[in-house]
Design a protein around this motif. Structure first.
Motif, mmCIF file in Angstrom:
data_model
loop_
_atom_site.group_PDB
_atom_site.id
_atom_site.type_symbol
_atom_site.label_atom_id
_atom_site.label_comp_id
_atom_site.label_asym_id
_atom_site.label_seq_id
_atom_site.Cartn_x
_atom_site.Cartn_y
_atom_site.Cartn_z
ATOM 1 N N UNK A 65 -6.938 -13.677 -19.310
ATOM 2 C CA UNK A 65 -6.616 -12.311 -19.731
ATOM 3 C C UNK A 65 -7.416 -11.223 -19.028
ATOM 4 N N UNK A 66 -7.709 -11.428 -17.747
ATOM 5 C CA UNK A 66 -8.365 -10.395 -16.942
ATOM 6 C C UNK A 66 -7.304 -9.679 -16.127
ATOM 7 N N UNK A 67 -7.248 -8.357 -16.275
ATOM 8 C CA UNK A 67 -6.304 -7.518 -15.545
ATOM 9 C C UNK A 67 -7.040 -6.752 -14.448
ATOM 10 N N UNK A 68 -6.312 -5.908 -13.752
ATOM 11 C CA UNK A 68 -6.941 -5.046 -12.742
ATOM 12 C C UNK A 68 -8.010 -4.165 -13.373
ATOM 13 N N UNK A 69 -7.785 -3.722 -14.600
ATOM 14 C CA UNK A 69 -8.788 -2.902 -15.284
ATOM 15 C C UNK A 69 -10.065 -3.707 -15.518
ATOM 16 N N UNK A 70 -9.935 -4.921 -15.990
ATOM 17 C CA UNK A 70 -11.100 -5.777 -16.242
ATOM 18 C C UNK A 70 -11.919 -5.973 -14.965
ATOM 19 N N UNK A 71 -11.230 -6.355 -13.889
ATOM 20 C CA UNK A 71 -11.925 -6.636 -12.635
ATOM 21 C C UNK A 71 -12.520 -5.389 -11.996
ATOM 22 N N UNK A 72 -11.789 -4.279 -12.026
ATOM 23 C CA UNK A 72 -12.340 -3.071 -11.395
ATOM 24 C C UNK A 72 -13.556 -2.562 -12.168
ATOM 25 N N UNK A 73 -13.575 -2.736 -13.477
ATOM 26 C CA UNK A 73 -14.780 -2.410 -14.252
ATOM 27 C C UNK A 73 -15.912 -3.371 -13.905
ATOM 28 N N UNK A 74 -15.613 -4.652 -13.854
ATOM 29 C CA UNK A 74 -16.608 -5.682 -13.561
ATOM 30 C C UNK A 74 -17.278 -5.470 -12.197
ATOM 31 N N UNK A 75 -16.501 -4.994 -11.222
ATOM 32 C CA UNK A 75 -17.035 -4.787 -9.876
ATOM 33 C C UNK A 75 -17.445 -3.340 -9.613
ATOM 34 N N UNK A 76 -17.384 -2.473 -10.620
ATOM 35 C CA UNK A 76 -17.876 -1.111 -10.491
ATOM 36 C C UNK A 76 -17.042 -0.214 -9.602
ATOM 37 N N UNK A 77 -15.754 -0.395 -9.589
ATOM 38 C CA UNK A 77 -14.854 0.388 -8.729
ATOM 39 C C UNK A 77 -14.298 1.575 -9.519
ATOM 40 N N UNK A 78 -15.100 2.626 -9.613
ATOM 41 C CA UNK A 78 -14.799 3.769 -10.469
ATOM 42 C C UNK A 78 -13.474 4.446 -10.133
ATOM 43 N N UNK A 79 -13.156 4.616 -8.858
ATOM 44 C CA UNK A 79 -11.893 5.279 -8.502
ATOM 45 C C UNK A 79 -10.690 4.504 -9.012
ATOM 46 N N UNK A 80 -10.740 3.196 -8.899
ATOM 47 C CA UNK A 80 -9.627 2.359 -9.374
ATOM 48 C C UNK A 80 -9.552 2.436 -10.900
ATOM 49 N N UNK A 81 -10.688 2.325 -11.560
ATOM 50 C CA UNK A 81 -10.730 2.400 -13.023
ATOM 51 C C UNK A 81 -10.165 3.739 -13.486
ATOM 52 N N UNK A 82 -10.583 4.821 -12.842
ATOM 53 C CA UNK A 82 -10.104 6.143 -13.211
ATOM 54 C C UNK A 82 -8.588 6.244 -13.046
ATOM 55 N N UNK A 83 -8.066 5.719 -11.957
ATOM 56 C CA UNK A 83 -6.619 5.727 -11.729
ATOM 57 C C UNK A 83 -5.891 4.958 -12.846
ATOM 58 N N UNK A 84 -6.372 3.752 -13.144
ATOM 59 C CA UNK A 84 -5.728 2.916 -14.164
ATOM 60 C C UNK A 84 -5.772 3.598 -15.525
#
Length: 163
Positions: A65-84
Motif C-alpha cells: 500500500x505504498x503510493x507515489x505520495x508515500x514514496x515521495x514523502x519517504x525520499x523527501x521530494x517536496x515538489x512531487x509531494x506538493x503536486x500530489x
C-alpha cells in the motif's frame, strides 16, 4: 479480489482505501516509482496528466500500500509531494488520503517522519511546509513520532491550530 472489495463501496470518503488503485502493469508502476523517488516532477506530471496514470496507484509490492505520495514523502521530494497533495485537495480527497495506512501502519506523514533516507532538518522543513500549506490534521500517532524523534518543536511553527 482486493480491488473488487474496494470498488464495492460507492463513496470513497467512507472507505479511504478505495482511493488506492492497482491498475498499472509493472513497467508503468516503475515509471511512477522512479519519477517520484528521483524527484523528476515534469516526468511525474506527464505520467499523471498525459498518460492518465492514477495518482494513487499502489507502486510498491502488492498489498504494501505504498503510493507515489508515500514514496515521495519517504525520499523527501517536496515538489512531487506538493503536486500530489494539491491535486488531491482540488479533487476533495486530501483529507481521506492523509488517513491511509501502508501495510506497516504508516500514514503519509509517518512515511516522512520515519524515513531513514532524509535528515531531521529536511523532515522538519517538509513537515512544517506541508502542514501549513494544507492545514493538515496532526493525529496523536504523528505527535508521538515527533516527540520520540525529539523534533516536536516543529508544532510551534504551525500557523494554524491542528486537531
Amino acid at each position: 479480489m482486493r480491488s473488487q472489495v474496494q470498488n464495492m463501496n460507492p463513496n470513497p470518503m467512507m472507505n479511504p482505501r478505495a482511493l488506492v488503485t492497482n491498475r498499472l502493469n509493472g513497467a508503468q508502476k516503475m515509471e511512477l516509482y522512479k519519477s517520484c523517488t528521483e524527484g523528476r516532477l515534469s516526468d511525474f506530471i506527464q505520467l499523471i496528466e498525459r498518460k492518465g496514470y492514477p495518482i494513487l496507484e499502489e507502486i510498491s509490492a502488492k498489498n504494501f500500500n505504498w503510493s507515489s505520495l508515500s514514496y515521495s514523502l519517504h525520499y523527501g521530494k517536496l515538489e512531487i509531494v506538493d503536486y500530489i497533495m494539491t491535486y488531491l485537495q482540488r479533487e476533495g480527497k486530501l483529507e481521506a488520503v492523509m488517513k491511509l495506512k501502508t501495510s506497516d501502519g504508516r500514514s503519509p506523514l509517518l512515511c516522512l517522519l520515519r524515513s531513514s533516507n532524509i535528515n531531521s532538518e529536511v523532515k522538519k522543513k517538509m513537515f512544517v511546509t506541508l502542514c501549513n500549506k494544507f492545514r493538515l490534521e496532526i493525529d496523536p500517532e504523528v505527535k508521538n513520532e515527533l516527540k520520540g524523534r525529539k523534533i516536536d518543536d516543529v508544532l510551534a511553527q504551525l500557523t494554524y491550530l491542528p486537531h
